[in-house]
Design a protein around this motif. Sequence first.
Motif, mmCIF file in Angstrom:
data_model
loop_
_atom_site.group_PDB
_atom_site.id
_atom_site.type_symbol
_atom_site.label_atom_id
_atom_site.label_comp_id
_atom_site.label_asym_id
_atom_site.label_seq_id
_atom_site.Cartn_x
_atom_site.Cartn_y
_atom_site.Cartn_z
ATOM 1 N N ALA A 101 0.842 -1.196 0.000
ATOM 2 C CA ALA A 101 0.000 0.000 0.000
ATOM 3 C C ALA A 101 0.879 1.248 0.000
ATOM 4 N N ARG A 102 0.532 2.181 -0.889
ATOM 5 C CA ARG A 102 1.264 3.446 -0.990
ATOM 6 C C ARG A 102 0.407 4.582 -0.467
ATOM 7 N N MET A 103 1.067 5.564 0.140
ATOM 8 C CA MET A 103 0.360 6.756 0.590
ATOM 9 C C MET A 103 1.067 7.984 0.046
ATOM 10 N N LEU A 104 0.287 8.867 -0.571
ATOM 11 C CA LEU A 104 0.795 10.147 -1.051
ATOM 12 C C LEU A 104 0.217 11.248 -0.179
ATOM 13 N N LEU A 105 1.083 12.017 0.446
ATOM 14 C CA LEU A 105 0.684 13.162 1.248
ATOM 15 C C LEU A 105 0.961 14.423 0.442
ATOM 16 N N GLY A 147 2.742 -0.283 7.564
ATOM 17 C CA GLY A 147 3.120 -0.983 6.339
ATOM 18 C C GLY A 147 2.985 -0.203 5.055
ATOM 19 N N PHE A 148 2.673 1.075 5.109
ATOM 20 C CA PHE A 148 2.595 1.883 3.893
ATOM 21 C C PHE A 148 3.982 2.385 3.502
ATOM 22 N N SER A 149 4.222 2.491 2.205
ATOM 23 C CA SER A 149 5.302 3.356 1.752
ATOM 24 C C SER A 149 4.710 4.755 1.632
ATOM 25 N N VAL A 150 5.470 5.769 2.035
ATOM 26 C CA VAL A 150 4.933 7.126 2.142
ATOM 27 C C VAL A 150 5.769 8.086 1.310
ATOM 28 N N THR A 151 5.081 8.877 0.506
ATOM 29 C CA THR A 151 5.713 9.933 -0.290
ATOM 30 C C THR A 151 5.051 11.255 0.041
ATOM 31 N N LEU A 152 5.869 12.267 0.259
ATOM 32 C CA LEU A 152 5.368 13.625 0.467
ATOM 33 C C LEU A 152 5.566 14.427 -0.808
ATOM 34 N N CYS A 153 4.495 15.039 -1.290
ATOM 35 C CA CYS A 153 4.557 15.928 -2.452
ATOM 36 C C CYS A 153 4.394 17.361 -1.961
ATOM 37 N N TRP A 159 11.644 20.067 7.223
ATOM 38 C CA TRP A 159 10.763 18.891 7.158
ATOM 39 C C TRP A 159 11.605 17.682 6.751
ATOM 40 N N ASP A 160 11.893 16.843 7.725
ATOM 41 C CA ASP A 160 12.736 15.673 7.466
ATOM 42 C C ASP A 160 12.205 14.510 8.288
ATOM 43 N N GLU A 161 11.632 13.518 7.603
ATOM 44 C CA GLU A 161 11.106 12.341 8.275
ATOM 45 C C GLU A 161 11.763 11.095 7.704
ATOM 46 N N PRO A 162 12.496 10.331 8.511
ATOM 47 C CA PRO A 162 13.127 9.109 8.017
ATOM 48 C C PRO A 162 12.109 8.168 7.389
ATOM 49 N N GLY A 163 12.461 7.608 6.245
ATOM 50 C CA GLY A 163 11.601 6.641 5.573
ATOM 51 C C GLY A 163 10.588 7.243 4.638
ATOM 52 N N VAL A 164 10.491 8.580 4.588
ATOM 53 C CA VAL A 164 9.510 9.250 3.720
ATOM 54 C C VAL A 164 10.213 9.851 2.517
ATOM 55 N N TYR A 213 2.920 13.592 11.341
ATOM 56 C CA TYR A 213 2.379 12.525 12.193
ATOM 57 C C TYR A 213 1.677 11.444 11.370
ATOM 58 N N VAL A 214 0.978 11.848 10.311
ATOM 59 C CA VAL A 214 0.364 10.851 9.428
ATOM 60 C C VAL A 214 1.429 9.935 8.855
ATOM 61 N N ALA A 215 2.548 10.512 8.398
ATOM 62 C CA ALA A 215 3.625 9.710 7.812
ATOM 63 C C ALA A 215 4.174 8.703 8.805
ATOM 64 N N ARG A 216 4.388 9.130 10.028
ATOM 65 C CA ARG A 216 4.961 8.230 11.032
ATOM 66 C C ARG A 216 4.038 7.041 11.294
#
Length: 331
Positions: free
Chosen positions: A171-175, A193-199, A209-214, A184-187
Amino acid sequence: MPEPGDADLSTRVIRDLARWLGNGQRAWLCTVVRTWGSSPRPPGSLLAVNEEGEWSGSVSGGCLEEQLIRQVSTESNPGTTPEVVDYGVTESDQQQWRLPCGGRMRLVVEPLDPGRHAAPVSMLLEAIDERRPVTRRVNLTSGEWSFVASSVPETVEETDGTLLHTLGPQARMLLIGAGEVARYVARIALMNGFSVTLCEPRELFLQGWDEPGVEVRESLPDDLVRTEFSDAYCAILALGHDPRIDDMGLLAALESEAFYIGAMGSQRTAAQRRERLHQLGVTDSAMERLHAPIGFQIGSKSPPEIAVAAIAEVLAERHRLLRRMICSHPE
C-alpha cells in the motif's frame, strides 16, 4: 538496509531473501499459515533466516523467533523439503513459547537453496516491485515453487500438500502538503506498512521537514498522482491547506483507482472545496469518493489527533478493499 519504501515487512523479507540467495547463502523461510485463538502475527506473516543466523521479519512478535533462528541456522542436516509445524498445541507448548491467551499457530518452514530458489525468489521480488499481485505455489513434498497471477492480495492457504501464498502490492500513501499533520500521518502510516511519499512544491514548507523513511518530491501533485499513485492500492491525502495545490491533486486522484482520497479542513472548507471541484467538472458520483473533512470524527484538534483519525479511516478503507477483492474472487 531496507530499500526506500520498504515499510511493508513482507517486502523487506523477500528482498533480504533475494540478497542472501544471490550471495550463495542457504536460507529458511517461515510462513504463518493459520492461527487459532489470540495470535500476535496474522496468517501470511514471514520470517527469513540465513545460515549465518541473520534474520528478517516476524512470525510471533518475539515468542518463537529466537528458537526458530537457533534451530534452522545451526541445523547440521537442513534437509531440502518444507516442514509443517504447529506451536501451542499442548499446555507445555503454550508455557514454553508463551503464546498469548492460549493461542495456537501453524507454520510452514521452507529450506531454500541458492541453486533451486534464487531465481524464483527474484521473480517474486520483481512482481512485488512491479506492483503485481502474485501467488507462490509451494509443493510441500518437493519444495518446488511455481507462480500464479492473482487478483486478491495477502492471502495464504495450506491444502492438499500445497502452500498457496499471495503477496499483493504494498500500500502506498501520497501526502500532498508538508506540515505537522503530514509529519504525524507519515509516522503512523509507516508503522502500518505503507510506503509514504510527500509531495510539496513549495520550497519554504520543506525547510526543516525531514522524516526518516519518507520520500520527498518537490513537484506539483497532479502528474505524480497520474504516473505513480493511480492504482487501487494507493491512498491520497491532501493536507496542504492551499487550494492551488490540494485541488490539483484531488482532481487527478478522483480520476484514479485509489482506494482512499481525503482532504483536511473544516466542514465549511470542505463545502467550498466541493463547490470548486464541481465547477472544474467533477461529477457527483466521483465526489462521493472524497473523504472531507478527512478522518473519523473523534473531536480531534491537535496534529497527532488529526493524524490518528485520518489513519484509522484509511485503514478501515484498506480492509474494505481486501474484503471486496476476496468476495469478487471467491475461488
